[in-house]
Each structure stands twice: as C-alpha cells, then as structure tokens.
Design a protein around this motif. Structure first.
Motif, PDB file in Angstrom:
ATOM      1  N   ASP A   1      -1.624  16.448   0.473  1.00  0.00           N
ATOM      2  CA  ASP A   1      -2.404  15.489  -0.301  1.00  0.00           C
ATOM      3  C   ASP A   1      -3.385  16.214  -1.197  1.00  0.00           C
ATOM      4  O   ASP A   1      -3.461  15.975  -2.396  1.00  0.00           O
ATOM      5  CB  ASP A   1      -3.209  14.579   0.637  1.00  0.00           C
TER       6      ASP A   1
ATOM      7  N   LEU B   1       0.830  -1.206   0.000  1.00  0.00           N
ATOM      8  CA  LEU B   1       0.000   0.000   0.000  1.00  0.00           C
ATOM      9  C   LEU B   1       0.865   1.256   0.000  1.00  0.00           C
ATOM     10  O   LEU B   1       0.589   2.209  -0.727  1.00  0.00           O
ATOM     11  CB  LEU B   1      -0.908   0.007   1.232  1.00  0.00           C
TER      12      LEU B   1
ATOM     13  N   LYS C   1       2.280   1.801  -3.400  1.00  0.00           N
ATOM     14  CA  LYS C   1       1.267   2.259  -4.343  1.00  0.00           C
ATOM     15  C   LYS C   1       0.865   3.715  -4.083  1.00  0.00           C
ATOM     16  O   LYS C   1       0.815   4.532  -4.989  1.00  0.00           O
ATOM     17  CB  LYS C   1       0.029   1.370  -4.213  1.00  0.00           C
ATOM     18  N   ASN C   2       0.588   4.017  -2.822  1.00  0.00           N
ATOM     19  CA  ASN C   2       0.081   5.351  -2.489  1.00  0.00           C
ATOM     20  C   ASN C   2       1.185   6.388  -2.343  1.00  0.00           C
ATOM     21  O   ASN C   2       0.901   7.560  -2.134  1.00  0.00           O
ATOM     22  CB  ASN C   2      -0.696   5.300  -1.173  1.00  0.00           C
TER      23      ASN C   2
END
Lengths: 357, 357
Positions: free
Chosen positions: B325, B55, B58-59
DNA sequence: TTTCAACACGAAAACGTTTTCGCAAATAAT
DNA sequence: ATTATTTGCGAAAACGTTTTCGTGTTGAAA
C-alpha cells in the motif's frame, strides 16, 4: 508485475468500445464475427478474467456463503465445512469462514461484518453463549435484511429459517437400545449441562430407551459434566469425576456418552479401575471422530454424518438464494413471513466397533 | 424485508447530495454541524453500514485473505486456520477458505477463482499432487499478478514468497535424541514416501540423531508407508504392515513416527503383540493432535504449534499487503524480483506423556 | 460599495462490469 | 428510387462508495 487486464484496457488497445468488448467476450450475436475473433484472441492472450468484485457489485450478489461456527478445531465442524465447501464449489459458490469462538459478541460482529455485502447467505451453528443468553435478535435482523440463514446442529425455534439437525433423540435411543439388547442392566449416561438443546435431546433419547424396556431410570447413573469455557485443561477433572462416578456406582455395565471425548475418557478410567471392555462395561459414544476410530479398544459410536449435514445445508441455502432470484425477477416479492421453512433431520447411524459386544 | 439502506437513499430522504452524506458520516469538517448531526442520526436510525463490495471495488482491495489447504478435516490444518483467523480478524481482515483436496487441478481452479479480485493475498499449503508434479506455475503466475502468497508447512524453493515452516529436522532430531537418552538401542522410523519435503526432513533428523550418537542406521528399521489417496480405509493395511514390521524386527525398543496416526497405530499393534509401553517399547509421534492426547497410553509428541504457524503466516501476509500500500502511495513500485522474502521457522516442542519413560 | 475568504454544499469521476437504448450504415423490400 | 429492416457498434446508466474540484452564499475586510 502484470496486473490483471480490464475490459477498458482491451477496448483501448483494440480501439473499440468497452461495450463491444464485453459483448464479444460473452459471444453476443450483436458483434461481427471478425471483431469477436479479434477480441477473444486478445483476451485469451492476456488471460482476461472478469473482476469478481465488479460483478458482485453489479449483480448485487456475491456467490459467496458465509459460514459461522463456534470452533474450527473440532472434527464435527470441519466435516460440516467440508460438506458445505463441496456442494458450494459444485454450484459455483465460495465460502468465507468466521469463528465465533462460542462468544455472543464475536458472533454478532462477524455477522455484521459479512452481512454488509460480502455474502449472499449464512450457514451457521449457534455459539454456546448465545444459547445461554437466548438473544437471537442478530439472526432475525439479518434475515429481515433479506439475507437467508441456514442453521445446523445447534438450532433454535425462535428464528424462522431452514434448519438441518441431527436426530439426536433417536440416535441416543438407538445407542441405548443396543446396550440393553447387548445385556447391559445398569446403563450410565455421561452428559453435559443441557442448555445446548443437543445434549437435552440425547438425554431424552436415553430415558426413552430405558422406559421402552421398562427399566427404571436411576438418576444416580446420570453424570452431568460442566463443560465450561476452559475445556482443554479440564481433562484431569473429567477423569476424576468419572473415576469417582464409577467407584460409587460399581454396578454400571454400560455407558452412553454424549460425545466421544467423554466416551474414550470413560474407557480409559474404567480400564484403570480394572474393568475389561467390552466384557465388563460396554461403551457407546456420540460423534464419530478420529478418537473413536483409533482408540483402544476402538469405540462404537453414533455417527452424525457431518459432511452430509454440510451438503444439505448448502443445498438448502443455495436453493433459497436462487429461488429468491426468480422471485425478484418476477417483481413478485412474496411475504417472507409465511414462507415455509424446512427442518431437515439427518438420521444417525451406529458404527459398531470393539467397545460393544 | 428491510434491505440495507444506501447513501443514495439517505441523500434522497434528507434532500442533500450523496457527497454530503458521505462526508457527514465520515465526520468531515466540510459539512456544517447541523447537517452532520441530522445525517448521522438518520444513518444510525436506519443502521447504515457501508457496502463492503462497493468499498472493495473503489479501494481495489478486499481486506480478505484466501486460505488454500489440502484438507480441512485434519487437526493440524484446522489449528493453522484458527491462528490465521485470529490475527486476520484482529487486523481487520476476513478469511475465505478453499480446499484443494490434495488435487493439482482443484488447487489451480481455486486460485484462479479467488485471484479475480476476491482476495488480497493467499496463505496456502501445497497439495500432494502438485508436489509430485512439481508444477508451480500457478503460484508464480499469481505472484506476478501482484497477489502475494505465504506458504506454510509444505513449501517449495521454486516459488519466491514468504514461508512459514516447522523445524521438522530438529523436531525429529530432538525426538530421537530423547529416545536414545531414554535408553533405546534399536529405534525404528515410521514414515511416508518422501515426496513431501516434510517427511524427508524428519527422516534426516532421525538419521542425524543416530549419527550423533554413533549408532549405525539400520535401513531395516525404517518402514516407509504408502499414504496414497484412499487413506481412510488403509487403516487395516497400516496395521498389518506395522505388525509384520515389528515381528521381523523383534529388537525394536523405540519408535519414532512422522505423524500421530502411525504412532498410535504402532502402539496399538505393539500392545497386541504383548509389548508393554513404555517399558518394552517407547514411542514418539510428530503432530500434537487429539489422538496423542487421548490415546492410552497418551502419546509423547513433537508439537508443531499449528496455531502459531497460522498467526505468523497471517502477520507476514498482512505486513506485505500493507507495505505494498505504502509503496503504491509513493508511486514508487519497487522491483519485486529483488524483494527479500522471509522464511520463518517455528520451533517444535516435545510434549512428554506416557509413551516414553 | 466592492473584494475576498471562509463556509457549506453539490457535480462528477472513478473502481470494472453488464445491459439497454440509440444510431448510422448497409442491405432488403416495395 | 424510396422506404423498411437488419447489422454492428457506441454511449450511458447502474451497482455503492470516496474524493476532487467547483460554485454560490455569507460575512468581513478594504
């Protein structure tokens, strides 16, 4: 904002393939002198460092140790962390810290969180609530997932893993021996409720020392203090309990306490009652922390060598992690059920200060 | 040994594709009721949990905060960690701890290690050696890589980042005010060499308080102690220094110390010299740790609220991470150079105990 | 019957590495 | 001149996810 550069970007920039870059950087003989030079220079210029996460995913190991302790604002635990960090760093590992806060649930949540790939192994000390519940399934689950655990200080037989413990029994024995040799006749024990095995062992050491010297163990001289959740505010209660205890038992001339807080509090109370330390009452505590060192009079203690415990735990864990590597390489996965686990006992040491003769 | 199960294995077992499994587990409407049920049941049975590392890769975010402090066996720092861990946990982050051991090099190594993808941001307190060298390039390098930093306690203007500091100046001011109001005429200051800004500010607060009350600041009443590397063994030196200091200045009737160790040591020495506390000399220390609480007499201190500092630091960092973000989502990356950073000041509080009237 | 959505799912790319294998060109051996 | 070997490099798989984009099937609308 200069984001970190990747192999792919270097490859594109230098018009070679990713594989070539990777090999050149690792100094593979496959790549020509020329290209290697060029790539390494470029990489240095842009300060290339391989991405850890990608490596972790590829290698299926993170080079990270999960530490799980009940509490961090605590001298003993922080010395243990220091020890762990020291050898972990030396051996190329990072440490990630979780706090259980003495809570069973938080312990489980933390373990599950970290066990999902974030860490290679655990070093932990069990929370009080878990010890009370005697529910250790989460430890066993983690181990059977192939994640090794090393337990320290508060350990438990029901879990098959490496353990590093303090020699609580002999530490207490030595301390009480010293009090006896120093002439104490009526030695009190200040302890906690003994669901934490550690406390139980220290009590046994106390009793054994008395027995060895043919001294009758008088249960009146044992004060068990309820160290429930809200410890911080219980300082007054602690003082009055000890106060009453000393009043009722005026013959006490020696005190052995299972932690330094009880010991310094006892000294404080005793002095208020007019006792001279160490002349009238001698005191020895367990755990060699700041309090002992800087109390007046400074406190004779049983040192647990927290840093050493941390170092040994880390070494045990990393040894096992790297042994597993080899086994896996051999495609020869031994049946873990008969793996023999090590229980390492760290000897205590008495630090003599002003509270004993 | 049951290794953790992966999407791929579930897919193979249930004869569907990996994508289907992933979608079913996240409850996507794309997948039929039937298959979703089947897959979720299977996943629960085998206790599937997504792999964190995958994860993270990926992130491109790890949900992990790097803490970098000079020393962990230290009450103030461990309370800060506790605060950080508390809000980090609540907001879904883990913490990974590095120790600089007050060394410039270790600080750099640790940062570089963690900056390679292991963490999303740093919370740190600068090492003494770094402060001495005044070399802050590694902080700026990290920040310009897009990794935000929050500094606490020992901060520095040369680095543009969020900061959380103790109100050292006013803390000292309030403490010395209290001594003056309590009738002290000759107030001594026990401090360290002042390359650590924190010490300098406390000195300034001391001087300001005197000035406010039109008291002449006598430089003879300021004792600067060299807190070099080997602090542990320097306890005797500390004692003799303070001893001589009190001998030479017999008029001293109040002491303000910049840390609790100096304060309790001063009390110890003063009492050996026959002074009564607080009758003859009143003492206030900075930092509210175990020592202050359990010394005899217990010490009046300026509490720094370490846990709060930790909490605020973590909130600041996570706020910034999550703000980033959103910016990235908008494909609108603001020029960081004009980002306005917050300097948060945590007020101190005087905890009155027995060492003052 | 033909056309079109809706539905249910799979293929493939991407994150950043390392490593195995294959392949062409260059060199060496026959 | 032909074959064998080395040299230098790239393609692709793999680690475990999520997500975008197809695509074949079904049922309904035309």
């Amino acid at each position: 904002m200069k984001k970190k550069i990747t192999l792919k970007q270097i490859a594109r920039e230098l018009d070679v393939s990713i594989s070539t870059v990777s090999k050149a950087l690792s100094g593979s003989k496959e790549i020509s002198e020329d290209t290697t030079q060029k790539i390494q220079a470029f990489a240095k210029l842009y300060n290339y460092k391989p991405n850890n996460i990608a490596l972790s995913l590829k290698n299926r190991k993170t080079k990270t140790i999960g530490i799980l302790i009940p509490e961090i604002v605590h001298h003993f635990f922080s010395t243990v962390i220091r020890g762990i960090e020291k050898v972990a760093n030396r051996r190329g590992y990072n440490v990630i810290v979780g706090l259980s806060n003495e809570s069973f649930t938080k312990e489980i949540i933390n373990m599950e969180l970290l066990a999902n790939g974030s860490i290679d192994g655990f070093i932990l000390s069990i929370s009080k609530e878990t010890l009370l519940k005697q529910d250790y399934h989460h430890f066993n689950a983690t181990i059977s997932q192939g994640i090794p655990i090393v337990m320290f200080d508060r350990v438990v037989n029901e879990v098959a893993c490496d353990k590093v413990i303090v020699d609580d029994f002999n530490g207490a024995l030595k301390a009480v021996n010293k009090l006896i040799e120093n002439g104490c006749k009526n030695i009190a024990l200040l302890t906690t409720m003994d669901y934490v095995s550690v406390g139980r062992l220290r009590t046994q050491g106390y009793l054994k020392a008395l027995e060895n010297h043919k001294i009758f163990a008088n249960s009146d001289l044992i004060l068990k203090i309820d160290d429930s959740l809200n410890v911080e505010n219980h300082i007054e209660i602690l003082e009055t309990e000890i106060h009453n205890f000393l009043k009722i038992n005026p013959t006490i001339d020696g005190i052995f306490a299972v932690n330094e807080l009880y010991a310094v509090t006892a000294m404080k109370v005793a002095r208020k009652l007019g006792y001279k330390i160490p002349d009238d009452i001698q005191v020895i505590g367990f755990t060699d922390g700041v309090l002992s060192k800087h109390a007046t009079p400074s406190l004779t203690t049983v040192s647990q060598h927290g840093e050493k415990i941390g170092e040994q735990s880390a070494n045990l864990l990393i040894d096992r992690l790297e042994a597993n590597d080899i086994e896996n390489d051999k495609y020869f996965i031994e049946d873990d059920s008969k793996a023999d686990y090590i229980k390492m006992v760290i000897e205590t040491e008495i630090i003599e200060r002003e509270s004993t003769k």
